[in-house]
Write a protein that holds these residues in place. Structure first.
Motif, PDB file in Angstrom:
ATOM      1  N   LEU A  40      34.041  -9.551  -5.904  1.00 29.81           N
ATOM      2  CA  LEU A  40      35.320  -8.844  -5.811  1.00 29.81           C
ATOM      3  C   LEU A  40      35.103  -7.333  -5.879  1.00 29.81           C
ATOM      4  O   LEU A  40      35.723  -6.579  -5.129  1.00 29.81           O
ATOM      5  CB  LEU A  40      36.278  -9.301  -6.909  1.00 29.81           C
ATOM      6  CG  LEU A  40      37.671  -8.684  -6.886  1.00 29.81           C
ATOM      7  CD1 LEU A  40      38.367  -8.913  -5.548  1.00 29.81           C
ATOM      8  CD2 LEU A  40      38.512  -9.239  -8.035  1.00 29.81           C
ATOM      9  N   VAL A  41      34.198  -6.904  -6.737  1.00 28.94           N
ATOM     10  CA  VAL A  41      33.869  -5.477  -6.824  1.00 28.94           C
ATOM     11  C   VAL A  41      33.331  -4.992  -5.484  1.00 28.94           C
ATOM     12  O   VAL A  41      33.709  -3.922  -4.997  1.00 28.94           O
ATOM     13  CB  VAL A  41      32.860  -5.211  -7.962  1.00 28.94           C
ATOM     14  CG1 VAL A  41      32.385  -3.765  -7.942  1.00 28.94           C
ATOM     15  CG2 VAL A  41      33.476  -5.552  -9.315  1.00 28.94           C
ATOM     16  N   ALA A  42      32.478  -5.797  -4.861  1.00 18.40           N
ATOM     17  CA  ALA A  42      31.867  -5.401  -3.583  1.00 18.40           C
ATOM     18  C   ALA A  42      32.917  -5.212  -2.485  1.00 18.40           C
ATOM     19  O   ALA A  42      32.859  -4.236  -1.741  1.00 18.40           O
ATOM     20  CB  ALA A  42      30.828  -6.431  -3.151  1.00 18.40           C
ATOM     21  N   VAL A  43      33.873  -6.120  -2.387  1.00 16.34           N
ATOM     22  CA  VAL A  43      34.871  -5.982  -1.321  1.00 16.34           C
ATOM     23  C   VAL A  43      35.934  -4.950  -1.654  1.00 16.34           C
ATOM     24  O   VAL A  43      36.685  -4.526  -0.786  1.00 16.34           O
ATOM     25  CB  VAL A  43      35.544  -7.329  -0.936  1.00 16.34           C
ATOM     26  CG1 VAL A  43      34.530  -8.329  -0.440  1.00 16.34           C
ATOM     27  CG2 VAL A  43      36.365  -7.892  -2.068  1.00 16.34           C
ATOM     28  N   GLY A  48      32.204  -0.708   3.331  1.00  9.33           N
ATOM     29  CA  GLY A  48      33.160  -1.500   4.118  1.00  9.33           C
ATOM     30  C   GLY A  48      34.255  -2.114   3.265  1.00  9.33           C
ATOM     31  O   GLY A  48      34.840  -3.129   3.634  1.00  9.33           O
ATOM     32  N   ALA A  49      34.538  -1.507   2.115  1.00  8.22           N
ATOM     33  CA  ALA A  49      35.554  -2.038   1.205  1.00  8.22           C
ATOM     34  C   ALA A  49      36.897  -2.171   1.913  1.00  8.22           C
ATOM     35  O   ALA A  49      37.240  -1.386   2.799  1.00  8.22           O
ATOM     36  CB  ALA A  49      35.698  -1.114  -0.006  1.00  8.22           C
ATOM     37  N   LEU A  50      37.637  -3.173   1.498  1.00 10.58           N
ATOM     38  CA  LEU A  50      38.979  -3.376   2.035  1.00 10.58           C
ATOM     39  C   LEU A  50      39.897  -2.261   1.548  1.00 10.58           C
ATOM     40  O   LEU A  50      39.767  -1.791   0.418  1.00 10.58           O
ATOM     41  CB  LEU A  50      39.532  -4.725   1.565  1.00 10.58           C
ATOM     42  CG  LEU A  50      38.768  -5.961   2.004  1.00 10.58           C
ATOM     43  CD1 LEU A  50      39.344  -7.200   1.308  1.00 10.58           C
ATOM     44  CD2 LEU A  50      38.822  -6.116   3.511  1.00 10.58           C
ATOM     45  N   LYS A  51      40.821  -1.872   2.400  1.00 12.92           N
ATOM     46  CA  LYS A  51      41.840  -0.914   1.966  1.00 12.92           C
ATOM     47  C   LYS A  51      42.824  -1.654   1.073  1.00 12.92           C
ATOM     48  O   LYS A  51      43.164  -2.807   1.323  1.00 12.92           O
ATOM     49  CB  LYS A  51      42.574  -0.338   3.176  1.00 12.92           C
ATOM     50  CG  LYS A  51      41.709   0.548   4.033  1.00 12.92           C
ATOM     51  CD  LYS A  51      42.489   1.125   5.181  1.00 12.92           C
ATOM     52  CE  LYS A  51      41.564   1.994   6.028  1.00 12.92           C
ATOM     53  NZ  LYS A  51      42.247   2.525   7.199  1.00 12.92           N
ATOM     54  N   GLY A  73      44.536   0.193  -6.749  1.00 13.85           N
ATOM     55  CA  GLY A  73      45.571   0.494  -5.769  1.00 13.85           C
ATOM     56  C   GLY A  73      46.236  -0.690  -5.097  1.00 13.85           C
ATOM     57  O   GLY A  73      47.073  -0.511  -4.220  1.00 13.85           O
ATOM     58  N   TRP A  74      45.901  -1.895  -5.490  1.00 15.97           N
ATOM     59  CA  TRP A  74      46.491  -3.090  -4.880  1.00 15.97           C
ATOM     60  C   TRP A  74      47.816  -3.422  -5.544  1.00 15.97           C
ATOM     61  O   TRP A  74      48.009  -3.185  -6.733  1.00 15.97           O
ATOM     62  CB  TRP A  74      45.539  -4.270  -5.030  1.00 15.97           C
ATOM     63  CG  TRP A  74      44.312  -4.155  -4.184  1.00 15.97           C
ATOM     64  CD1 TRP A  74      43.231  -3.358  -4.410  1.00 15.97           C
ATOM     65  CD2 TRP A  74      44.061  -4.841  -2.970  1.00 15.97           C
ATOM     66  NE1 TRP A  74      42.319  -3.510  -3.402  1.00 15.97           N
ATOM     67  CE2 TRP A  74      42.799  -4.419  -2.500  1.00 15.97           C
ATOM     68  CE3 TRP A  74      44.769  -5.775  -2.228  1.00 15.97           C
ATOM     69  CZ2 TRP A  74      42.235  -4.892  -1.333  1.00 15.97           C
ATOM     70  CZ3 TRP A  74      44.198  -6.258  -1.064  1.00 15.97           C
ATOM     71  CH2 TRP A  74      42.958  -5.818  -0.619  1.00 15.97           C
ATOM     72  N   GLN A  75      48.739  -3.996  -4.767  1.00 16.21           N
ATOM     73  CA  GLN A  75      49.969  -4.575  -5.302  1.00 16.21           C
ATOM     74  C   GLN A  75      49.636  -6.029  -5.588  1.00 16.21           C
ATOM     75  O   GLN A  75      49.301  -6.780  -4.664  1.00 16.21           O
ATOM     76  CB  GLN A  75      51.103  -4.495  -4.289  1.00 16.21           C
ATOM     77  CG  GLN A  75      51.539  -3.097  -3.963  1.00 16.21           C
ATOM     78  CD  GLN A  75      52.594  -3.113  -2.872  1.00 16.21           C
ATOM     79  OE1 GLN A  75      52.594  -3.957  -1.978  1.00 16.21           O
ATOM     80  NE2 GLN A  75      53.503  -2.157  -2.939  1.00 16.21           N
ATOM     81  N   VAL A  76      49.726  -6.428  -6.844  1.00 15.63           N
ATOM     82  CA  VAL A  76      49.225  -7.739  -7.243  1.00 15.63           C
ATOM     83  C   VAL A  76      50.320  -8.606  -7.852  1.00 15.63           C
ATOM     84  O   VAL A  76      51.067  -8.163  -8.723  1.00 15.63           O
ATOM     85  CB  VAL A  76      48.073  -7.600  -8.264  1.00 15.63           C
ATOM     86  CG1 VAL A  76      47.498  -8.966  -8.630  1.00 15.63           C
ATOM     87  CG2 VAL A  76      46.979  -6.690  -7.724  1.00 15.63           C
ATOM     88  N   VAL A  77      50.363  -9.848  -7.378  1.00 18.34           N
ATOM     89  CA  VAL A  77      51.137 -10.899  -8.015  1.00 18.34           C
ATOM     90  C   VAL A  77      50.113 -11.924  -8.478  1.00 18.34           C
ATOM     91  O   VAL A  77      49.265 -12.363  -7.695  1.00 18.34           O
ATOM     92  CB  VAL A  77      52.143 -11.554  -7.040  1.00 18.34           C
ATOM     93  CG1 VAL A  77      52.836 -12.737  -7.698  1.00 18.34           C
ATOM     94  CG2 VAL A  77      53.166 -10.525  -6.567  1.00 18.34           C
TER      95      VAL A  77
END
Length: 132
Positions: A40-43, A48-51, A73-77
């Motif tokens: 998860l840290v890698a992506v 090439g990390a996800l936006k 910075g993710w919106q998380v549910v």
């Protein structure tokens, strides 16, 4: 026939919930180490990390990964079946200042009705507790 199947599903959910509750009551379950996995840290941070976008974490446990994503910075549910880790996830998110909507319920049974607001998010954000 349908009533018997529904009764069996309710019985199975109660059994699974009981087993999971036992793990959390007795201490840390083996699947919840409190450390974000390197994958998860890698992506999230690697080449090439996800936006950042929206993430749904099913089986969030104590919220380690949900908080990590929100702080990046993710919106998380985040959803879990068991009350104890959901409370811990909400506390962890509050302590980290992370905006995570934490829900308690069976993610496989989303037809139970609308979620009621019970989140770490600002009013009007998605989230809730649909457990019975």
């Amino acid at each position: 026939m349908r009533e018997a199947r529904m009764a069996a599903e309710v019985e199975q959910e109660a059994f699974v919930r009981g087993v999971l509750e036992d793990y959390y009551r007795d201490g840390k379950p083996p699947w919840d180490g409190g450390v974000t996995p390197p994958e998860l840290v890698a992506v999230t941070e690697g080449p090439g990390a996800l936006k950042p976008g929206r993430a749904l974490e099913l089986g969030c446990g104590t919220g380690t990964n949900a908080v990590y994503l929100a702080r990046h910075g993710w919106q998380v549910v985040a959803v879990d079946l068991v009350d104890r880790p959901v409370r811990q996830a909400r506390e962890k998110a509050d302590a980290a200042g992370a905006d995570v909507s934490v829900l308690c319920g069976d993610a496989t049974a989303t037809t139970r009705g609308p979620a009621s607001p019970r989140t770490n998010s600002a009013p009007g954000s998605p989230g809730g507790d649909w457990s019975t």
